[in-house]
Design a protein around this motif. Structure first.
Motif, PDB file in Angstrom:
ATOM      1  N   ASP A  12       0.807  -1.223   0.000  1.00  0.00           N
ATOM      2  CA  ASP A  12       0.000   0.000   0.000  1.00  0.00           C
ATOM      3  C   ASP A  12       0.840   1.272   0.000  1.00  0.00           C
ATOM      4  OD1 ASP A  12      -2.372  -1.397  -0.032  1.00  0.00           O
ATOM      5  OD2 ASP A  12      -2.533  -1.472   2.149  1.00  0.00           O
ATOM      6  N   SER A  13       2.126   1.158  -0.314  1.00  0.00           N
ATOM      7  CA  SER A  13       3.005   2.323  -0.266  1.00  0.00           C
ATOM      8  C   SER A  13       2.795   3.241  -1.472  1.00  0.00           C
ATOM      9  CB  SER A  13       4.469   1.878  -0.229  1.00  0.00           C
ATOM     10  OG  SER A  13       4.829   1.302  -1.474  1.00  0.00           O
ATOM     11  N   GLU A  14       3.244   4.462  -1.320  1.00  0.00           N
ATOM     12  CA  GLU A  14       3.195   5.423  -2.425  1.00  0.00           C
ATOM     13  C   GLU A  14       4.004   4.909  -3.618  1.00  0.00           C
ATOM     14  OE1 GLU A  14       2.205   8.652  -4.708  1.00  0.00           O
ATOM     15  OE2 GLU A  14       1.328   7.998  -2.803  1.00  0.00           O
ATOM     16  N   ALA A  15       5.138   4.278  -3.343  1.00  0.00           N
ATOM     17  CA  ALA A  15       5.966   3.734  -4.425  1.00  0.00           C
ATOM     18  C   ALA A  15       5.199   2.693  -5.235  1.00  0.00           C
ATOM     19  CB  ALA A  15       7.245   3.129  -3.851  1.00  0.00           C
ATOM     20  N   MET A  16       4.435   1.826  -4.554  1.00  0.00           N
ATOM     21  CA  MET A  16       3.652   0.818  -5.270  1.00  0.00           C
ATOM     22  C   MET A  16       2.524   1.465  -6.060  1.00  0.00           C
ATOM     23  SD  MET A  16       5.080  -2.044  -5.129  1.00  0.00           S
ATOM     24  CE  MET A  16       3.783  -2.898  -5.992  1.00  0.00           C
ATOM     25  N   ARG A  17       1.944   2.529  -5.539  1.00  0.00           N
ATOM     26  CA  ARG A  17       0.901   3.244  -6.300  1.00  0.00           C
ATOM     27  C   ARG A  17       1.485   3.825  -7.587  1.00  0.00           C
ATOM     28  NH1 ARG A  17      -0.951   3.963  -1.100  1.00  0.00           N
ATOM     29  NH2 ARG A  17       0.177   5.873  -0.655  1.00  0.00           N
TER      30      ARG A  17
END
Length: 120
Positions: free
Chosen positions: A105-110
């Motif tokens: 759910d991290s920003e990097a994964m988004r």
């Protein structure tokens, strides 16, 4: 330092170095996880198989005997379609490799997922 209570300079530096070490370890794990990632797809009729690396560079194209029955135009279209499916597979494998390291759910994964969506 300035007489205010709180963390001293050495504690701050140690904490900062710990965070840097953890970030480097995560980056090293991500690099190792991505080292062998590619995507392979075969055409529905089995005439063509394409392997690509993340980013879309074609690593390998294999033509079976079934490809001989196709015109050059049909074969070219089949290679392009199959390469696109191989790219989708490579993207999926990249996401699977880095999600445990970055946090699902991290920003990097988004960002990674939004990039995948834009390229599809």
């Amino acid at each position: 330092m300035d007489g205010r209570p709180g963390i001293d300079g050495r504690q701050w530096l140690d904490s900062y170095q710990d965070r840097l070490s953890e970030l480097k370890a995560r980056a090293d794990r991500a690099q190792a996880a991505l080292a062998g990632v590619d995507g392979t797809a075969a055409s529905p009729d089995g005439a063509v198989s394409v392997t690509v690396v993340p980013g879309g560079a074609v690593r390998r194209v294999v033509f079976s005997e079934r490809s001989e029955a196709l015109s050059r135009v049909q074969l070219a279209a089949l290679v392009v379609e199959t390469a696109a499916r191989a790219q989708a597979e490579a993207d999926r494998r990249v996401t699977e490799a880095v999600a445990p390291l970055l946090g699902d759910d991290s920003e990097a994964m988004r960002v990674i997922r939004s990039y995948r969506g834009a390229g599809s």
